[in-house]
Write an enzyme that holds these catalytic residues in place. Structure first.
Site, PDB file in Angstrom:
ATOM      1  N   ILE A  33       0.831  -1.204   0.000  1.00 11.20           N
ATOM      2  CA  ILE A  33       0.000   0.000   0.000  1.00 11.20           C
ATOM      3  C   ILE A  33       0.871   1.262   0.000  1.00 11.20           C
ATOM      4  O   ILE A  33       0.550   2.248  -0.671  1.00 11.20           O
ATOM      5  CB  ILE A  33      -0.950  -0.027   1.224  1.00 11.20           C
ATOM      6  CG1 ILE A  33      -1.951  -1.182   1.066  1.00 11.20           C
ATOM      7  CG2 ILE A  33      -1.664   1.311   1.400  1.00 11.20           C
ATOM      8  CD1 ILE A  33      -2.757  -1.506   2.324  1.00 11.20           C
ATOM      9  N   ASP A  93      14.563   2.218   9.866  1.00 15.52           N
ATOM     10  CA  ASP A  93      13.764   1.425  10.800  1.00 15.52           C
ATOM     11  C   ASP A  93      12.958   2.413  11.641  1.00 15.52           C
ATOM     12  O   ASP A  93      13.531   3.140  12.461  1.00 15.52           O
ATOM     13  CB  ASP A  93      14.685   0.563  11.671  1.00 15.52           C
ATOM     14  CG  ASP A  93      13.894  -0.342  12.605  1.00 15.52           C
ATOM     15  OD1 ASP A  93      12.665  -0.126  12.774  1.00 15.52           O
ATOM     16  OD2 ASP A  93      14.507  -1.263  13.181  1.00 15.52           O
ATOM     17  N   SER A 142      -7.551   1.227   9.676  1.00 16.16           N
ATOM     18  CA  SER A 142      -7.942  -0.104   9.199  1.00 16.16           C
ATOM     19  C   SER A 142      -9.378  -0.383   9.612  1.00 16.16           C
ATOM     20  O   SER A 142      -9.896   0.248  10.552  1.00 16.16           O
ATOM     21  CB  SER A 142      -7.027  -1.152   9.851  1.00 16.16           C
ATOM     22  OG  SER A 142      -7.509  -2.451   9.616  1.00 16.16           O
ATOM     23  N   TYR A 165      -3.071  -5.869  16.997  1.00 16.33           N
ATOM     24  CA  TYR A 165      -3.205  -5.040  15.788  1.00 16.33           C
ATOM     25  C   TYR A 165      -4.415  -4.113  15.917  1.00 16.33           C
ATOM     26  O   TYR A 165      -4.341  -2.930  15.595  1.00 16.33           O
ATOM     27  CB  TYR A 165      -3.341  -5.966  14.572  1.00 16.33           C
ATOM     28  CG  TYR A 165      -3.402  -5.258  13.237  1.00 16.33           C
ATOM     29  CD1 TYR A 165      -2.261  -4.700  12.662  1.00 16.33           C
ATOM     30  CD2 TYR A 165      -4.599  -5.157  12.526  1.00 16.33           C
ATOM     31  CE1 TYR A 165      -2.316  -4.064  11.421  1.00 16.33           C
ATOM     32  CE2 TYR A 165      -4.662  -4.532  11.292  1.00 16.33           C
ATOM     33  CZ  TYR A 165      -3.514  -3.986  10.749  1.00 16.33           C
ATOM     34  OH  TYR A 165      -3.563  -3.358   9.523  1.00 16.33           O
ATOM     35  N   LYS A 180      -4.304  -0.068  15.598  1.00 22.90           N
ATOM     36  CA  LYS A 180      -5.030   0.693  14.575  1.00 22.90           C
ATOM     37  C   LYS A 180      -6.129   1.560  15.194  1.00 22.90           C
ATOM     38  O   LYS A 180      -6.460   2.613  14.668  1.00 22.90           O
ATOM     39  CB  LYS A 180      -5.585  -0.257  13.510  1.00 22.90           C
ATOM     40  CG  LYS A 180      -4.475  -0.876  12.655  1.00 22.90           C
ATOM     41  CD  LYS A 180      -3.737   0.197  11.835  1.00 22.90           C
ATOM     42  CE  LYS A 180      -2.572  -0.345  11.056  1.00 22.90           C
ATOM     43  NZ  LYS A 180      -1.925   0.638  10.195  1.00 22.90           N
ATOM     44  N   VAL A 235      -7.063  -6.073   2.105  1.00 22.35           N
ATOM     45  CA  VAL A 235      -6.416  -5.626   0.869  1.00 22.35           C
ATOM     46  C   VAL A 235      -5.383  -6.667   0.448  1.00 22.35           C
ATOM     47  O   VAL A 235      -4.605  -7.137   1.282  1.00 22.35           O
ATOM     48  CB  VAL A 235      -5.686  -4.277   1.092  1.00 22.35           C
ATOM     49  CG1 VAL A 235      -5.110  -3.768  -0.228  1.00 22.35           C
ATOM     50  CG2 VAL A 235      -6.612  -3.260   1.714  1.00 22.35           C
TER      51      VAL A 235
END
Ligand code: NAD
Length: 275
Positions: A28, A73, A153, A168, A172, A201
């Site tokens: 993305i 990083d 997301s 996660y 998000k 996605v």
């Protein structure tokens, strides 16, 4: 009498504007990079990989854009700061940012480890927080307007059908709230902050998750959204361009959900997972 109406097409121009995209070596982030270049913008990509996808090298000749790749990083303060300095040196000024570097984990909540949780927050939340801070400081110094488009997301809003991604989801959810807080705080500097919330996605991220699951579980990625398709990276780029551009100049603290309708519900999805 009609009000004075402007042409719409020029509002979408990014010509001559300079952007930083994290996580733009592939997926993305690279799709966003390519789209910005197509619309005339210049991009510095910061990513942990030693080199980006091959197509990155074609962007400057194809679109006349300036592009620079800086291995970074985002979890390391020194790396992020020095890469930002290099990006600014290459581009001269900054008009916005798409912090897209991110990782995901699909694992039952009770099994997710301290290390896994920490890594996800360091990349997804802290990495986003501090690149946006560097970009905002620079834009305030320049006294110029700017636009930041964060990648939230569907996982910022719901537990994805059939997936267990608590760390996660937490990261998000954090991005969605961060964007609202910054939209309010930075508005007086004419810096807008918005998010897109993609559903499933097609990218290495979801391919890797699918590879670790049964076919039945993996199939939910395209069975669950009402439009019954897995999103492609191309489904996201117009929204990113819109939010970066003057087309969205009165839009801040907004979230565009690009999910094939999944955020509204599901009828045909196979809502199950195998333990
Ligand atoms: N694929 C999806 O279904 C989906 C859905 C919603 C949101 N997103 C979000 O979109 C963003 C991009 O995901 P993607 O699907 O393109 O995944 P991807 O794995 O293809 O790309 C992620 C990129 O982030 C980079 N990265 C990882 N750790 C890094 C670090 N420490 N420092 C710098 N770069 C690092 C990787 O090298 C990679 O280029 C992520 O924030 C992800 O959470 C993805």
């Amino acid at each position: 009498m009609t009000d004075k109406l402007e042409d719409v097409r020029p509002m979408f121009e990014l010509r001559g504007r300079n952007y930083i995209v994290t996580g733009g070596a592939q997926g993305i982030g690279f799709a966003a990079t390519r789209a910005i270049c197509e619309m005339g913008g210049n991009v510095a990509v910061l990513d942990i990989q030693s080199k980006p996808v091959e197509d990155f090298a074609t962007l400057s000749s194809k679109y006349g854009s300036k592009t620079v790749y800086i291995q970074t990083d985002v979890t390391k303060q020194d790396s992020l700061n020095s890469s930002f300095d290099k990006a600014l040196e290459a581009l001269g000024t900054i008009d916005g940012c798409v912090p897209a570097a991110g990782i995901a984990i699909d694992k039952p909540f009770v099994d997710q480890t301290w290390e896994e949780f920490t890594r996800i927050q360091e990349i997804n939340v802290r990495g986003t927080f501090f690149i946006v801070q560097l970009v905002a400081k620079q834009m305030i110094k320049q006294g110029s307007k700017g636009s930041i488009v964060m990648i939230a997301s569907q996982s910022s809003h719901i537990g994805l059908p059939g997936y267990r991604m608590a760390a996660y989801n937490a990261s998000k959810g954090g991005i969605l709230m961060l964007s609202k807080a910054l939209a309010v705080e930075l508005a007086k500097h004419n810096i807008r902050v918005n998010t897109i919330s993609p559903g499933f996605v097609d990218s290495d991220m979801t391919r890797n998750v699918r590879a670790s699951k049964s076919k039945r579980e993996g199939d939910q990625m395209w069975l669950a959204p009402p439009l019954q398709q897995l999103s492609t990276q191309n489904d996201l780029t117009a929204a990113i361009v819109y939010l970066l551009s003057d087309g969205s100049r009165h839009t801040t603290a907004a979230d565009i959900q690009i999910t094939g309708g999944l955020h509204a519900g599901t009828i045909d999805g196979v809502i199950s997972h195998e333990d």
